[in-house]
Motif scaffolding. Structure first.
Motif, mmCIF file in Angstrom:
data_model
loop_
_atom_site.group_PDB
_atom_site.id
_atom_site.type_symbol
_atom_site.label_atom_id
_atom_site.label_comp_id
_atom_site.label_asym_id
_atom_site.label_seq_id
_atom_site.Cartn_x
_atom_site.Cartn_y
_atom_site.Cartn_z
ATOM 1 N N ASP A 125 -35.347 66.838 27.841
ATOM 2 C CA ASP A 125 -36.558 66.172 27.532
ATOM 3 C C ASP A 125 -37.855 67.663 27.049
ATOM 4 O O ASP A 125 -38.344 67.696 26.839
ATOM 5 C CB ASP A 125 -36.802 65.030 27.955
ATOM 6 N N GLY A 126 -37.223 68.995 28.209
ATOM 7 C CA GLY A 126 -38.251 69.307 27.904
ATOM 8 C C GLY A 126 -37.800 71.010 26.779
ATOM 9 O O GLY A 126 -37.835 70.355 25.652
ATOM 10 N N THR A 127 -38.636 71.946 27.054
ATOM 11 C CA THR A 127 -38.139 73.187 26.482
ATOM 12 C C THR A 127 -37.161 73.495 26.157
ATOM 13 O O THR A 127 -36.477 74.399 25.405
ATOM 14 C CB THR A 127 -39.383 73.765 25.979
ATOM 15 N N ALA A 128 -36.272 73.268 27.474
ATOM 16 C CA ALA A 128 -34.832 74.559 28.012
ATOM 17 C C ALA A 128 -34.146 73.938 26.329
ATOM 18 O O ALA A 128 -34.090 72.450 26.507
ATOM 19 C CB ALA A 128 -34.734 73.692 28.949
ATOM 20 N N LYS A 129 -33.448 74.962 26.090
ATOM 21 C CA LYS A 129 -32.342 74.424 25.317
ATOM 22 C C LYS A 129 -30.817 73.808 25.603
ATOM 23 O O LYS A 129 -30.006 73.182 24.970
ATOM 24 C CB LYS A 129 -32.118 75.616 24.304
ATOM 25 N N GLY A 180 -34.207 80.174 33.492
ATOM 26 C CA GLY A 180 -33.516 80.928 32.850
ATOM 27 C C GLY A 180 -34.644 80.656 31.255
ATOM 28 O O GLY A 180 -35.975 81.434 31.774
ATOM 29 N N GLN A 181 -33.738 81.084 30.321
ATOM 30 C CA GLN A 181 -35.038 81.370 29.285
ATOM 31 C C GLN A 181 -36.171 81.139 28.795
ATOM 32 O O GLN A 181 -37.208 81.010 28.428
ATOM 33 C CB GLN A 181 -34.272 81.721 27.905
ATOM 34 N N ASP A 182 -35.805 79.811 29.163
ATOM 35 C CA ASP A 182 -37.018 79.226 28.768
ATOM 36 C C ASP A 182 -38.460 79.623 29.691
ATOM 37 O O ASP A 182 -39.403 79.191 29.634
ATOM 38 C CB ASP A 182 -37.285 77.212 29.423
ATOM 39 N N VAL A 190 -44.372 70.329 27.923
ATOM 40 C CA VAL A 190 -44.069 69.270 26.284
ATOM 41 C C VAL A 190 -44.501 67.895 26.698
ATOM 42 O O VAL A 190 -44.997 67.673 25.351
ATOM 43 C CB VAL A 190 -42.709 69.447 25.641
ATOM 44 N N ASP A 213 -29.696 71.971 36.274
ATOM 45 C CA ASP A 213 -31.298 71.543 35.713
ATOM 46 C C ASP A 213 -30.728 72.195 34.967
ATOM 47 O O ASP A 213 -30.202 73.360 34.048
ATOM 48 C CB ASP A 213 -31.760 72.180 36.433
ATOM 49 N N LYS A 228 -36.569 79.431 45.949
ATOM 50 C CA LYS A 228 -35.179 79.593 45.633
ATOM 51 C C LYS A 228 -34.286 80.837 45.305
ATOM 52 O O LYS A 228 -33.327 80.938 44.914
ATOM 53 C CB LYS A 228 -34.674 78.308 45.237
ATOM 54 N N SER A 282 -33.383 73.872 33.040
ATOM 55 C CA SER A 282 -34.218 75.284 32.637
ATOM 56 C C SER A 282 -32.755 76.286 33.167
ATOM 57 O O SER A 282 -33.606 77.156 32.823
ATOM 58 C CB SER A 282 -35.479 74.695 32.846
ATOM 59 N N THR A 283 -31.635 75.808 34.498
ATOM 60 C CA THR A 283 -31.278 77.119 34.720
ATOM 61 C C THR A 283 -31.067 77.663 33.865
ATOM 62 O O THR A 283 -30.500 77.043 32.765
ATOM 63 C CB THR A 283 -31.042 76.561 35.876
ATOM 64 N N GLY A 284 -31.567 79.375 34.675
ATOM 65 C CA GLY A 284 -30.444 80.178 33.637
ATOM 66 C C GLY A 284 -28.908 80.007 33.948
ATOM 67 O O GLY A 284 -27.662 79.617 34.628
ATOM 68 N N GLN A 285 -28.464 81.826 33.926
ATOM 69 C CA GLN A 285 -27.441 82.376 34.026
ATOM 70 C C GLN A 285 -26.261 81.395 35.369
ATOM 71 O O GLN A 285 -25.486 81.545 35.638
ATOM 72 C CB GLN A 285 -26.866 83.643 33.598
ATOM 73 N N ASN A 286 -27.368 81.256 36.003
ATOM 74 C CA ASN A 286 -26.698 80.744 37.834
ATOM 75 C C ASN A 286 -26.585 79.789 38.092
ATOM 76 O O ASN A 286 -25.401 79.761 38.751
ATOM 77 C CB ASN A 286 -27.903 80.849 38.850
ATOM 78 N N GLY A 335 -33.751 70.359 43.749
ATOM 79 C CA GLY A 335 -34.800 69.925 42.495
ATOM 80 C C GLY A 335 -33.703 69.457 41.481
ATOM 81 O O GLY A 335 -34.723 70.102 40.648
ATOM 82 N N LEU A 348 -43.424 68.741 32.439
ATOM 83 C CA LEU A 348 -42.711 69.031 31.929
ATOM 84 C C LEU A 348 -43.580 69.665 30.647
ATOM 85 O O LEU A 348 -44.734 68.987 30.611
ATOM 86 C CB LEU A 348 -41.574 68.406 30.818
ATOM 87 N N MET A 392 -33.925 80.483 39.590
ATOM 88 C CA MET A 392 -32.927 79.945 38.798
ATOM 89 C C MET A 392 -32.880 79.585 37.548
ATOM 90 O O MET A 392 -32.382 79.853 36.241
ATOM 91 C CB MET A 392 -31.977 79.083 38.765
ATOM 92 N N LYS A 398 -33.349 67.015 32.929
ATOM 93 C CA LYS A 398 -34.355 67.805 32.000
ATOM 94 C C LYS A 398 -34.489 68.296 31.215
ATOM 95 O O LYS A 398 -34.699 69.505 30.625
ATOM 96 C CB LYS A 398 -34.616 69.140 33.540
ATOM 97 N N ASP A 419 -31.223 86.410 33.411
ATOM 98 C CA ASP A 419 -32.171 85.408 32.643
ATOM 99 C C ASP A 419 -33.118 85.991 32.374
ATOM 100 O O ASP A 419 -34.334 85.548 31.927
ATOM 101 C CB ASP A 419 -32.281 84.174 33.309
ATOM 102 N N ASP A 437 -30.074 79.915 26.928
ATOM 103 C CA ASP A 437 -29.778 79.780 27.526
ATOM 104 C C ASP A 437 -27.844 80.363 27.739
ATOM 105 O O ASP A 437 -27.004 79.629 28.437
ATOM 106 C CB ASP A 437 -30.249 79.141 28.588
ATOM 107 N N GLY A 448 -38.935 69.778 40.206
ATOM 108 C CA GLY A 448 -37.695 70.095 41.047
ATOM 109 C C GLY A 448 -38.323 71.684 41.216
ATOM 110 O O GLY A 448 -36.697 71.975 41.698
#
Lengths: 317, 442
Positions: free
Chosen positions: A272-276, B225-227, B196, A243, B248, A245-249, A126, B194, B223, A270, B42, A57, B109
């Motif tokens: 702690d998840g897989t989102a980078k 992303g890649q995840d 994980v 957030d 959303k 995990s949110t992307g380009q938005n 959220g 999550l 919204m 967030k 995305d 991301d 969320g």
């Protein structure tokens, strides 16, 4: 790393490591695969790098920027191996973050010459605003500050109850009105009561709103204005919660919230998840707003001061 | 992407208006832009790559001989492919059980509680069902209260057990309660988790196993992303969910996560959330979503209109003429008339994202082709089929006859020449050349 050990208790450090572990293994794993058996950086490596960054991301623009920088360095120094590439990448990413003053803060402190120090927390729905406020209040209180919370999210069902629970957990007072009341009025009351009680820090929760809703964004501007009737230079900090995990938005969010409230700091949740969390790099670079906090879990302690070195190190260690 | 595309279309329009000249048609460039658009929206990196590659292969055999540019046709192709990818059989919600049990799942969320309320409201008002909402988020502060407030707003009963910290039990008890009290749909709201978090994932798998829902829904923030790929896959592995809810979407996100998720788990997107009000629920339209992800607005409608007006038979004849180097002004006139069938220039420009606004103050002639048509009409049939014979004297005559000047006649002739060259290039081994261009694209 001794520097950080002093600041972060080992326990805290573990949480971040745990949170970022996933990103670390995939990121580095892919990278070493990309350079394995190669003595220099070639097209393939850069392609792989592009994939890694975009998949995290970071965004196409920032990715291209990083790759361009690396290409420039590679053209100067032709024979690069895995370890040099790791080092360069680390430097370039940290470089983008350091172009803002991300990571200058080293603990949960606020300027002591401003009292009350008013923090207004904003963001889309959220993302974890209320949770972040609960954790922040806990940290400030632990640092010996008197904190007061204002429940200006009067819109979402049970948002006030949620903040009340956090207030009880952390033992800080909460100023609230009924659901559906005017958020500006709640903010006003909170500041008045903070001045009366001589509180150190005020944190105002606001309702989540999508940044493209003009009326709701105007409401934020109004909340801000009304606060200034009590404390003329309030809010001293506008914290935009994103957030992870949110992307380009997220870019658009940063842009619109800044337009409405002049965002001064970011919190990314967030992680702690897989989102980078690559979004941090892009936004920090593009909007020159520092990243101040990161959220790495649901517990009271799961909020940390963002530190770019530690952040980047967690990727490349 | 946006600006770039507009620029390209502007150029295309200039040609139509008789100003400027045709630049090199480069489909590879368009595909590169499409890929970029997907990434900016995305869509997962790998999926975007695979997708553009497959579109490229499909596009190679396509006839690009229309009044529009090949690049624009590509955009249309991409859109059709996207629509197909996200579409599939539109399935409603399975309400066959008595009571039908619907289990909500997703990250923190993502909007599970709000959507549970919307779904209950939808089933109550549109499907005359008697739904029961169940609060199984025993972790987040005030989550149970939140569902109660939502339930009150829409007049739907909410089942909760404040002291019970076991969501499996609560869900089971709720179903018993529903059976005893004549509820025919049970909507179970769960805590955000999550992918994980192994303990939490196991918990929802246990709920799923214990209550055997007719419908398990995965709620995801548009919204994301890649995840989105990882999360959707992890939840699907554990729950084998039946459908996806995209929330959303009233924001300005392009929502590429929709494509990523669909590609990875191949489950239908059943509903979308479009606001904070309880009525803000809508069924999913793949075609609209494709437009949104590409961010190309009505460019696509423009291409569609062009295709509608495009006469296959006529095109084949034209192709032959170009091949034999016989393309003349009469054919050009036919082309112009085809473009005109698409609507007036102002409308056409208005359909291009951004362009309408940018050109607001510029007065576009009602009939921008008037001069061109007049010039052509003033030519003799011989001149039209063999433009090379038009010398200075003929130019003077044509200019007089059409009420234009020699300069304007010259301009048209020059443009016509360039256009003929262009067409010939595309024709003469056009396929091969196009492929070479595309080959350069990774």
């Amino acid at each position: 790393m001794s520097f950080f050990k002093k600041i972060f208790s080992s326990e805290k450090k573990e949480t971040l490591d745990k949170g970022l572990e996933k990103s670390k293994t995939t990121f580095l794993g892919k990278l070493s695969k990309a350079v394995a058996g190669k003595s220099k950086v070639d097209e393939d490596v850069l392609d792989n790098l592009e994939e890694i960054l975009v998949s995290s991301d970071v965004g196409v623009n920032t990715t291209l920027k990083i790759i361009e920088r690396i290409e420039v360095r590679v053209s100067k120094d032709k024979y690069l191996g895995t370890s040099e590439l790791n080092e360069i990448l680390r430097e370039e990413i940290a470089g983008l973050l350091s172009e803002t003053n991300s990571g200058e803060a080293t603990d949960f402190s606020v300027p002591s010459n401003i009292k009350p120090y008013v923090i207004m927390v904003v963001g889309v729905n959220g993302v974890g605003k209320t949770t972040t406020i609960g954790k922040l209040a806990h940290q400030f209180k632990n640092n010996g500050k008197s904190v007061i919370l204002g429940a200006a999210d009067t819109f979402r069902a049970a948002a006030i109850d949620q903040l009340q629970i956090w207030a009880d957990r952390t033992g800080v007072p909460l100023v609230k009105q009924n659901m559906g009341s005017d958020p500006a009025s709640v903010a006003f009351d909170t500041l008045e009561s903070a001045v009366k009680q001589n509180s150190d820090i005020v944190i105002i929760d606001t309702a989540g709103r999508l940044h493209n809703k003009v009326n709701l964004m105007n409401e934020l501007t109004k909340v801000k204005r009304v606060m200034q009737k009590v404390v003329p230079d309030a809010p001293h900090e506008v914290l935009l919660v994103l957030d992870g995990s949110t992307g380009q938005n997220a870019f658009e969010q940063a842009k619109q919230f800044t337009a409405a409230t002049e965002v001064t700091a970011l919190a990314v949740t967030k992680l702690d998840g897989t989102a980078k969390g690559g979004v941090v790099i892009g936004i920090s670079d593009q909007f020159k707003i520092p990243v101040k906090y990161i959220g790495v879990g649901e517990g009271l302690e799961d909020l940390q001061v963002f530190n770019k070195f530690e952040f980047v190190d967690s990727f490349f260690k | 992407m946006f600006d770039n595309l507009n620029e390209k279309l502007d150029k295309a329009l200039h040609i139509l208006k008789g100003h400027g000249s045709i630049t090199e048609v480069n489909v590879a460039e368009t595909l590169k832009e499409v890929r970029r658009a997907l990434l900016d929206a995305d869509v997962n990196f790998k999926i975007a790559k695979e997708f553009t590659n497959s579109v490229k292969e499909k596009a190679l055999g396509q006839n690009v001989l229309t009044t529009l540019q090949p690049g624009q046709l590509m955009v249309k192709l991409v859109k059709d492919e996207l629509t197909q990818l996200m579409g599939g059989d539109a399935e409603g919600i399975n309400l066959s059980g008595n009571p039908s049990v619907i289990l909500m799942s997703g990250l923190q969320g993502s909007g599970k509680t709000t959507f549970s309320g919307k779904l209950a409201n939808y089933l109550k008002t549109k499907k005359t069902k008697k739904p029961l909402l169940v609060a199984c988020d025993v972790y987040r502060p005030a989550a149970i209260n939140q569902l109660h407030v939502v339930g009150e707003q829409i007049g739907v009963e909410v089942y909760s057990e404040v002291e019970n910290k076991n969501p499996v039990q609560i869900a089971q008890n709720a179903i018993i309660h529903a059976k005893q009290n004549g509820f025919n749909v049970v909507i179970i709201d769960t805590a955000g988790r999550l992918a994980v978090d192994e303990a939490m994932m196991k918990e929802i798998a246990n709920i799923h196993k214990a209550i055997q829902p007719q419908e398990t829904l995965f709620v995801v923030d548009a919204m994301t992303g890649q995840d989105a790929v990882n999360t959707a896959k992890a939840f699907n592995d554990k729950l084998n969910f039946d459908g996806v809810i995209l929330t959303k979407l009233d924001g300005d996100t392009r929502g590429g996560a929709a494509i990523s998720i669909k590609s990875v788990v191949n489950k239908p997107i059943k509903f979308i959330g479009t606001g904070e009000k309880m009525e803000a629920i809508d069924v999913f339209y793949p075609s609209r979503m494709a437009d949104r992800i590409l961010g190309m607005g009505d460019v696509i409608s423009l291409v569609e209109r062009a295709q509608e007006q495009y006469d296959e038979e006529e095109a084949r004849k034209l192709q032959k003429k170009i091949a034999k180097n016989q393309f003349g002004f009469d054919d050009f006139l036919t082309q112009i008339q085809q473009v005109k069938k698409m609507g007036n220039m102002k409308d056409l420009i208005g359909m291009i994202p951004g362009a309408g606004k940018a050109l607001k103050d510029i007065d576009i002639e009602e009939d921008s082709f008037k001069h061109i048509e007049a010039i052509i009409h003033s030519m003799t049939p011989e001149e039209r089929s063999q433009p090379t014979i038009i010398n200075a004297n003929r130019k003077k005559r044509i200019g007089k006859g059409s009420g234009t000047s020699v300069q304007q006649v010259n301009q048209l002739l020059k443009q016509f020449e360039q256009m003929s060259k262009m067409m010939k290039m595309m024709q003469g081994g056009g396929g091969k050349k196009m492929m070479q261009m595309m080959g350069k694209m990774r």
